[in-house]
Write a protein that holds these residues in place. Structure first.
Motif, mmCIF file in Angstrom:
data_model
loop_
_atom_site.group_PDB
_atom_site.id
_atom_site.type_symbol
_atom_site.label_atom_id
_atom_site.label_comp_id
_atom_site.label_asym_id
_atom_site.label_seq_id
_atom_site.Cartn_x
_atom_site.Cartn_y
_atom_site.Cartn_z
ATOM 1 N N GLY A 174 0.833 -1.197 0.000
ATOM 2 C CA GLY A 174 0.000 0.000 0.000
ATOM 3 C C GLY A 174 0.867 1.247 0.000
ATOM 4 O O GLY A 174 2.098 1.176 0.163
ATOM 5 N N ARG A 175 0.234 2.390 -0.201
ATOM 6 C CA ARG A 175 0.970 3.652 -0.260
ATOM 7 C C ARG A 175 0.475 4.583 0.839
ATOM 8 O O ARG A 175 -0.709 4.638 1.153
ATOM 9 C CB ARG A 175 0.771 4.321 -1.626
ATOM 10 N N ARG A 176 1.404 5.330 1.440
ATOM 11 C CA ARG A 176 1.073 6.279 2.503
ATOM 12 C C ARG A 176 1.903 7.549 2.309
ATOM 13 O O ARG A 176 2.753 7.625 1.425
ATOM 14 C CB ARG A 176 1.382 5.673 3.892
ATOM 15 N N MET A 177 1.655 8.506 3.203
ATOM 16 C CA MET A 177 2.389 9.767 3.166
ATOM 17 C C MET A 177 2.829 10.154 4.570
ATOM 18 O O MET A 177 2.151 9.822 5.543
ATOM 19 C CB MET A 177 1.512 10.895 2.607
ATOM 20 N N TYR A 178 3.944 10.832 4.649
ATOM 21 C CA TYR A 178 4.357 11.453 5.902
ATOM 22 C C TYR A 178 3.687 12.820 6.012
ATOM 23 O O TYR A 178 3.415 13.482 5.019
ATOM 24 C CB TYR A 178 5.874 11.635 5.953
ATOM 25 N N TRP A 179 3.458 13.250 7.249
ATOM 26 C CA TRP A 179 2.815 14.554 7.477
ATOM 27 C C TRP A 179 3.841 15.684 7.487
ATOM 28 O O TRP A 179 3.586 16.763 6.968
ATOM 29 C CB TRP A 179 2.042 14.531 8.798
ATOM 30 N N LYS A 180 5.005 15.427 8.090
ATOM 31 C CA LYS A 180 6.020 16.480 8.210
ATOM 32 C C LYS A 180 7.389 15.879 7.946
ATOM 33 O O LYS A 180 7.732 14.831 8.490
ATOM 34 C CB LYS A 180 5.975 17.110 9.610
ATOM 35 N N MET A 181 8.158 16.593 7.127
ATOM 36 C CA MET A 181 9.506 16.155 6.788
ATOM 37 C C MET A 181 10.528 17.180 7.259
ATOM 38 O O MET A 181 10.203 18.348 7.521
ATOM 39 C CB MET A 181 9.636 15.982 5.271
ATOM 40 N N SER A 182 11.766 16.744 7.335
ATOM 41 C CA SER A 182 12.853 17.658 7.682
ATOM 42 C C SER A 182 13.047 18.674 6.558
ATOM 43 O O SER A 182 12.585 18.490 5.425
ATOM 44 C CB SER A 182 14.145 16.876 7.902
ATOM 45 N N THR A 183 13.748 19.743 6.871
ATOM 46 C CA THR A 183 13.967 20.812 5.898
ATOM 47 C C THR A 183 14.598 20.296 4.618
ATOM 48 O O THR A 183 14.231 20.722 3.512
ATOM 49 C CB THR A 183 14.854 21.906 6.516
ATOM 50 N N ASP A 184 15.548 19.362 4.725
ATOM 51 C CA ASP A 184 16.209 18.849 3.526
ATOM 52 C C ASP A 184 15.497 17.631 2.938
ATOM 53 O O ASP A 184 16.009 17.001 2.006
ATOM 54 C CB ASP A 184 17.676 18.513 3.815
ATOM 55 N N LEU A 185 14.314 17.304 3.474
ATOM 56 C CA LEU A 185 13.466 16.195 2.993
ATOM 57 C C LEU A 185 14.138 14.828 3.122
ATOM 58 O O LEU A 185 13.754 13.879 2.443
ATOM 59 C CB LEU A 185 13.045 16.432 1.532
ATOM 60 N N SER A 186 15.107 14.713 4.033
ATOM 61 C CA SER A 186 15.840 13.457 4.161
ATOM 62 C C SER A 186 15.222 12.497 5.173
ATOM 63 O O SER A 186 15.531 11.301 5.156
ATOM 64 C CB SER A 186 17.289 13.736 4.568
ATOM 65 N N ARG A 187 14.342 13.011 6.085
ATOM 66 C CA ARG A 187 13.790 12.149 7.132
ATOM 67 C C ARG A 187 12.434 12.684 7.580
ATOM 68 O O ARG A 187 12.214 13.905 7.620
ATOM 69 C CB ARG A 187 14.739 12.079 8.334
ATOM 70 N N PRO A 188 11.519 11.781 7.926
ATOM 71 C CA PRO A 188 10.221 12.239 8.444
ATOM 72 C C PRO A 188 10.354 12.750 9.871
ATOM 73 O O PRO A 188 11.064 12.167 10.687
ATOM 74 C CB PRO A 188 9.349 10.980 8.378
ATOM 75 N N LEU A 189 9.682 13.850 10.150
ATOM 76 C CA LEU A 189 9.619 14.374 11.511
ATOM 77 C C LEU A 189 8.341 13.947 12.205
ATOM 78 O O LEU A 189 8.323 13.764 13.425
ATOM 79 C CB LEU A 189 9.725 15.900 11.493
#
Length: 382
Positions: A174-189
């Protein structure tokens, strides 16, 4: 309220916003916040449309430039410098959204290994997907007004990088999304998914596709897949307003070649109706100002402003919307709630209510969204 009076009020609100945040007159270090600025760009374009005064169009363009040079670059208190995309200066100028855009929160993002603190997280920087989609929409509106395709190109580049960073595949495929990412988009916050983020992405990408093709067909299909698996109903007024905003855009896209989710509109209208019934039963609009959040209520009033044009579109195209005989009935049922727009606007235009702490704590977002509610045409695309 007469249109001339409304225009004057919106003009005054947006002049105050420009002064407070360092847009006009410009500050060396302007205070930019992506969600508020997306609405503000549309407000300046609407003032340009209403008055013909090119100064408002220029303010919209200056605001876009400030956002890209502030939120598209690392913070002053970050040891990293330059464009958050990592591009060299000249290439970053040409592609200012290729690394995404920071939220503009007052505190730096949570560092790797730093414990999660929910209360603190609301004040910490990073990237929100639903802020990025609002900015994509604002850029697209700028292209429509100016005829300059660069703004839509930047929006599409932002869509591509955001989609790649925020979406992921589950072990179940299945597919999902993160709500918040780090500024450089390298890791989910914040790994949880925003309830309406897939819907926002699907509709926003589809707007670009309808404008002439963008190469986002894979991303559109991906978002459609996620949308089909997620419930949409909410009793949060801002969330309901977002559903109505998306419903209006879907009604404009319906029937366009390549639109990939023809049965979406009834589901969105049902969710909005269900949410409105629950919200109005809760009675929060009878609370005093200190117990209410203006920007959340104004999000609802903005969405409700689009119900009339949506109903007119449905009535004018019975063949197109006749596949589901209840689409018009759903839209007509929503009209019952449209008077809430006037009630919300009048409440928050009252100077006494603007003295409440809940207004002062969120002053800029409140005043900008009040302006959008009073003059929503450019934001809603009607």
């Amino acid at each position: 309220m007469a249109k001339s009076v409304t225009t004057t009020t919106v003009r005054d609100l947006m002049a105050e916003f420009a002064s407070l945040t360092g847009l006009d007159p410009p500050y060396d270090h302007p205070r930019r916040y992506l969600w508020t600025d997306a609405y503000a760009v549309c407000n300046y374009l609407e003032l340009f449309r209403r008055t013909g005064d090119a100064a408002y169009r220029d303010l919209a363009l200056r605001l876009v430039d400030q956002v890209h040079h502030t939120l598209g670059r690392h913070r002053d208190d970050d040891p990293r410098t330059g464009w958050i995309s990592g591009l060299p200066d000249e290439e970053g100028e040409a592609h200012p959204t290729r690394g995404g855009l920071r939220i503009g929160k007052p505190l730096p993002e949570r560092r790797p290994g730093e414990p999660f603190d929910e209360r603190l997280e609301w004040k910490q920087d990073g990237q929100y997907y639903h802020y990025l989609t609002k900015w994509m929409h604002a850029l697209n509106r700028v292209s429509r007004t100016t005829g300059d395709p660069a703004y839509t190109r930047w929006a599409v580049e932002l869509a591509g990088v955001a989609h790649a960073a925020f979406t992921y595949t589950l072990p179940s495929d299945g597919r999902r999304m993160y709500w918040k990412m780090s500024t450089d988009l390298s890791r989910p916050l914040v790994p949880a998914m925003g309830q309406h983020d897939p819907l926002d992405g699907f509709v926003t990408y589809s707007e670009f596709q309808a404008a002439g093709g963008t190469g986002l067909s894979v991303e559109i299909a991906d978002m459609a897949r996620i949308c089909r698996s997620e419930p949409l109903s909410t009793d949060d007024p801002l969330g309901i307003g977002g559903l109505l905003y998306d419903a209006g855009r879907i009604s404009q896209l319906a029937g366009r070649e390549g639109f990939a989710y023809e049965d979406l509109l009834p589901s969105v209208l049902d969710a909005a109706l269900s949410g409105l019934r629950r919200f109005t039963r809760g009675g929060t609009l009878r609370y005093p100002a200190d117990h209410r959040l203006a920007f959340r209520e104004l999000g609802l009033s903005i969405g409700l402003s689009g119900v009339g044009p949506l109903l007119e579109r449905v009535r004018d195209n019975p063949v197109l919307f006749g596949r589901d005989g209840n689409v018009q009935q759903r839209a007509e049922a929503l009209m019952e709630y449209v008077p809430l727009t006037d009630a919300i606007e009048r409440f928050w235009m009252d100077g006494t209510n603007q003295k409440a702490g809940t207004w002062a704590q969120h002053r800029e977002i409140n005043m900008v969204m009040l302006a959008t509610s009073l003059a929503p045409g450019e934001f809603l695309g009607v």
